[in-house]
Design an enzyme around this catalytic site. Structure first.
Site, short mmCIF file in Angstrom:
data_model
loop_
_atom_site.label_atom_id
_atom_site.label_comp_id
_atom_site.label_asym_id
_atom_site.label_seq_id
_atom_site.Cartn_x
_atom_site.Cartn_y
_atom_site.Cartn_z
N GLU A 88 1.09 4.22 -2.78
CA GLU A 88 0.78 4.80 -4.09
C GLU A 88 1.93 5.62 -4.66
O GLU A 88 2.22 5.57 -5.85
CB GLU A 88 -0.48 5.66 -3.98
CG GLU A 88 -1.77 4.88 -3.84
CD GLU A 88 -2.04 4.39 -2.42
OE1 GLU A 88 -3.04 3.67 -2.23
OE2 GLU A 88 -1.25 4.74 -1.51
N LEU A 98 0.85 -1.19 0.00
CA LEU A 98 0.00 0.00 0.00
C LEU A 98 0.89 1.24 0.00
O LEU A 98 1.18 1.82 1.05
CB LEU A 98 -0.93 0.02 1.22
CG LEU A 98 -2.24 -0.75 1.09
CD1 LEU A 98 -1.99 -2.25 1.02
CD2 LEU A 98 -3.16 -0.44 2.26
N HIS A 142 -14.34 7.09 -0.89
CA HIS A 142 -14.38 6.11 -1.98
C HIS A 142 -15.32 6.58 -3.08
O HIS A 142 -15.78 5.77 -3.89
CB HIS A 142 -14.86 4.74 -1.46
CG HIS A 142 -13.92 4.08 -0.51
ND1 HIS A 142 -13.79 4.47 0.80
CD2 HIS A 142 -13.06 3.05 -0.68
CE1 HIS A 142 -12.89 3.70 1.39
NE2 HIS A 142 -12.43 2.84 0.52
N GLN A 174 -6.61 1.67 -6.34
CA GLN A 174 -7.74 0.85 -5.91
C GLN A 174 -9.03 1.66 -5.95
O GLN A 174 -10.08 1.18 -6.37
CB GLN A 174 -7.47 0.31 -4.51
CG GLN A 174 -8.32 -0.86 -4.15
CD GLN A 174 -7.80 -1.59 -2.93
OE1 GLN A 174 -7.93 -1.10 -1.81
NE2 GLN A 174 -7.20 -2.76 -3.14
N PHE A 175 -8.94 2.91 -5.53
CA PHE A 175 -10.00 3.91 -5.68
C PHE A 175 -9.31 5.22 -6.06
O PHE A 175 -8.21 5.50 -5.58
CB PHE A 175 -10.81 4.09 -4.40
CG PHE A 175 -11.67 2.91 -4.04
CD1 PHE A 175 -12.99 2.83 -4.47
CD2 PHE A 175 -11.14 1.87 -3.29
CE1 PHE A 175 -13.77 1.73 -4.15
CE2 PHE A 175 -11.92 0.76 -2.97
CZ PHE A 175 -13.23 0.69 -3.40
N ALA A 176 -9.96 6.00 -6.90
CA ALA A 176 -9.34 7.27 -7.32
C ALA A 176 -9.00 8.15 -6.13
O ALA A 176 -8.02 8.90 -6.17
CB ALA A 176 -10.29 8.01 -8.27
N ASP A 177 -9.77 8.04 -5.06
CA ASP A 177 -9.53 8.84 -3.85
C ASP A 177 -8.12 8.65 -3.31
O ASP A 177 -7.52 9.57 -2.75
CB ASP A 177 -10.53 8.46 -2.76
CG ASP A 177 -11.95 8.41 -3.26
OD1 ASP A 177 -12.76 9.24 -2.82
OD2 ASP A 177 -12.27 7.55 -4.11
N PHE A 178 -7.59 7.43 -3.46
CA PHE A 178 -6.29 7.12 -2.85
C PHE A 178 -5.11 7.74 -3.60
O PHE A 178 -3.97 7.65 -3.14
CB PHE A 178 -6.10 5.60 -2.78
CG PHE A 178 -7.14 4.89 -1.96
CD1 PHE A 178 -7.99 5.58 -1.10
CD2 PHE A 178 -7.29 3.51 -2.04
CE1 PHE A 178 -8.96 4.92 -0.35
CE2 PHE A 178 -8.25 2.84 -1.29
CZ PHE A 178 -9.09 3.54 -0.45
#
Length: 667
Positions: A407, A405, A474, A429-433
């Site tokens: 990014e 984990l 998310h 995994q999600f654009a938020d991340f």
């Protein structure tokens, strides 16, 4: 100070079995950056250069390292590693032109000092944020492993920069993937003016290595022979037994962080003690004592070095100041690329949005053997949305890589792969991340071609959007964060055909892409999608529905809202799907404005500062005489995305859009 004990110890040189020629080569290499420094400090006072980051007192680390590696092995230096550049034989006139912001410098005057790279000399320069280059080294190391090349990569960082998360991520990735990377920490006691004890609670960086599962070695960074022998021995070992190693080089910075900073914050006694360990003076004295360096040879080598410096400066100073060329500036934002659209075949099959993306990704993997996929859980698990399900069986774990984990490090690793000629796809995994990798995207991927001509062949896939009751972290629509950044390309398909064709096109293009995929569309829509590999044109909008009463300009989920509402209200509307957000299709926008004269922009993103604001402003400025009504826009509330379905429905713009389009139609 964390290492004041070592400062009191004299340098003890051990020539091992190195011959006189090797020792003299190292000497000549060592005095070059020192003599340049002496000259640059004079030029700085004369106002002929604007800034200088001194490596005075730290030269032995760079020179030991650069001489220990093979010429084609990559080195990623920092501010105080002038010796890396001179040791790799960069033409001094170009190096000095770089310092002066001249056109023949490595960045054409667009960046300063050592903020550049050169593949010809296997150097990748830093950005001001310090830490991100460690992950780039990981990517180069990964490329060596994938290519089965027996090579190492060496990357520098400082004790201050080690406090950044990129330090942890870079070391962790290298350890987990057993990458042949040598991480050199220049432990010089200060991060600008902040001493080590205020930066971290340990004494030596060798304490950190075991925590990452890697070896850690401490060397006297002022002893050029110790650095040279250590790095050379390590490199020979790592070429045969790939793994990362942390090397801590104890040293001291004898001048300011940069010259304007000064050194008043350093105790005088510390400066005096470390001056006795000057790496150049001590090595010179050692060579004289063992009879390798005579007065005549010393004079000859110093004259040779000074002559080369003066000649390089003469050429650089003679070069005229840059004359700005706007067209050239804009053209260099992206790596040169002319898309040849590959038309779809006749055979189609019904595919959901998610299946179309998976199909395109699979066919791109088949088309480009140098394409590597990376992301959290994308391996055997197939990703949280199952886009890469079954890919490990087809392409193997080397090319479909589960990541920790981290990014930032993965995006940096993707850039490192690109430097070595690979293509990379990174799945958020999600654009938020993506916030955790923001710096790598906007400062490394986006700017690297403009700065020194290196393309970033990286696609970042971004599962995005609300409507699935996933709450604030998310569900965000964050495409506008990147829309403002020159050098990126942004794609946001609204249907399965475009999802496949545009993804293939993005992967073909050697420039960096953010590819947004609305999660709520993954399994809710399907279309007949061409089975064979094909591409859609980047930068080209598509007219989804034709009408004459008004125009709706939108993208992503907004296309489906626009269709639903216009059909429900029986409004004769043009619906223009932008598809590509950066660069966006001005010609198509102007055409629909001219056709209907009434425009509304619809976006899922929050209203303030969204992409619609820019396009509406452009329409007002460039198409004013074509308008029959005020240009309108609608978007989500200026709040975080709420979790409760009722709150989320209120947050999203569909109901407000329904009322606003009635107003526009009646205007």
């Amino acid at each position: 100070m964390a290492h004041s004990i070592e400062a009191t110890q004299a340098i003890s040189f051990d020539r091992k079995s190195y011959d006189d020629q090797t020792l003299l080569k190292i000497y000549e290499s060592l005095i070059m950056p020192r003599r340049i420094e002496e000259k640059m400090l004079i030029l700085l006072r004369q106002g002929k250069i604007s800034k200088w980051f001194s490596g005075w007192g730290q030269e032995a680390i760079s020179i030991g390292a650069v001489n220990a590696l093979e010429q084609e092995e990559y080195i990623l230096p920092m501010h105080r590693n002038l010796g890396i550049f001179t040791g790799r034989g960069l033409p001094l006139e170009r190096l000095f032109a770089q310092f002066q912001g001249k056109k023949s410098g490595f960045t054409k005057g667009r960046d300063r000092s050592f903020h550049f790279g050169t593949n010809e000399h296997h150097i990748v320069g830093m950005i001001s944020h310090l830490g991100p280059q460690m992950a780039i080294a990981d990517g180069i190391g990964l490329a060596h492993r994938l290519n089965k090349e027996n090579k190492v990569t060496l990357v520098f960082t400082g004790d201050g920069a080690s406090s950044e998360g990129d330090f942890h991520e870079g070391l962790n990735i290298a350890a987990v993937w057993k990458l042949p990377v040598i991480f050199v920490v220049e432990h010089n006691g200060y991060g600008l003016s902040t001493p080590s004890e205020e930066q971290f609670a340990f004494k030596y960086f060798t304490e950190k290595g075991p925590g990452y599962g890697m070896e850690a070695i401490r060397v006297d960074g002022n002893n050029v022979l110790e650095v040279y022998h250590t790095i050379k021995t390590l490199a020979e070992d790592l070429r045969e037994n790939p793994r990362p190693v942390l090397v801590e080089a104890i040293t001291f910075r004898m001048r300011g962080h940069e010259e304007a900073s000064g050194t008043k914050y350093v105790p005088k006694s510390l400066m005096e003690t470390w001056s006795l360990k000057d790496p150049v003076d001590n090595y010179e004295k050692y060579l004289e004592e063992i009879g390798v360096l005579s007065e005549g040879v010393k004079e000859k080598l110093n004259k040779k070095v000074k002559t080369a410096i003066n000649k390089g400066l003469e050429i650089a100073f003679a070069e005229e100041a840059i004359v700005a060329n706007t067209e050239e500036e804009l053209n260099d934002i992206y790596a040169p690329y002319h898309q040849i659209v590959i038309p779809p075949g006749k055979n189609t099959s019904e595919k959901r949005f998610v299946d179309a993306i998976s199909d395109g990704l699979k066919q791109s993997m088949e088309k480009f053997p140098n394409l590597v996929l990376m992301g959290q859980d994308i391996g055997t698990y197939g990703g949280v949305f199952k886009v890469t399900e079954g890919f490990v069986d087809l392409f193997g774990k080397e090319r479909v890589r589960n990541t920790p984990l981290c990014e930032s490090a993965i995006i940096g690793t993707a850039l490192g792969l690109s430097i070595k000629g690979y293509k990379a796809m990174v799945e958020m995994q999600f654009a938020d991340f993506v916030t955790c990798g923001f710096n790598q995207i906007v400062n490394n991927l986006a700017k690297i071609h403009y700065r020194w001509g290196q393309h970033a062949d990286v696609v970042v896939r971004m599962p995005t959007g609300a409507g699935v009751a996933a709450g604030p972290f998310h569900s965000q629509s964050n495409e506008a964060w990147f829309f403002h950044t020159p050098g990126l390309k942004i794609v946001y398909p609204s249907n399965p055909i475009d999802a496949k064709g545009l993804l293939n096109a993005a992967i073909e293009d050697p420039n960096p892409y953010l590819f947004f995929e609305h999660k709520a569309l993954y399994r809710s829509i399907s279309d007949p999608v061409p089975d064979d590999y094909f591409t859609e044109e980047i930068g080209k909008a598509k007219l989804i529905k034709e009408g004459n009463a008004l125009s709706i300009i939108t993208y992503g989920m907004g296309v489906h809202w626009a269709l639903n509402v216009s059909n429900e209200l029986e409004i004769d509307a043009d619906i223009l799907d932008l598809r590509t957000l950066l660069p966006w299709d001005k010609e198509a926008v102007k055409k629909t404005v001219k056709k209907t004269g009434k425009i509304i922009f619809l976006q899922e993103d929050c209203l303030t500062g969204g992409i619609g604001a820019e396009i509406v402003a452009w329409i007002s400025e460039n198409c004013f005489e074509l308008l029959d009504a005020p240009v309108m826009r609608e978007g989500s509330l200026d709040t975080p995305v709420p979790f409760s379905p009722n709150l989320e429905k209120n947050f999203l713009p569909k109901d407000r859009f329904r009322e606003k389009i009635k107003t526009l139609a009646a205007y």
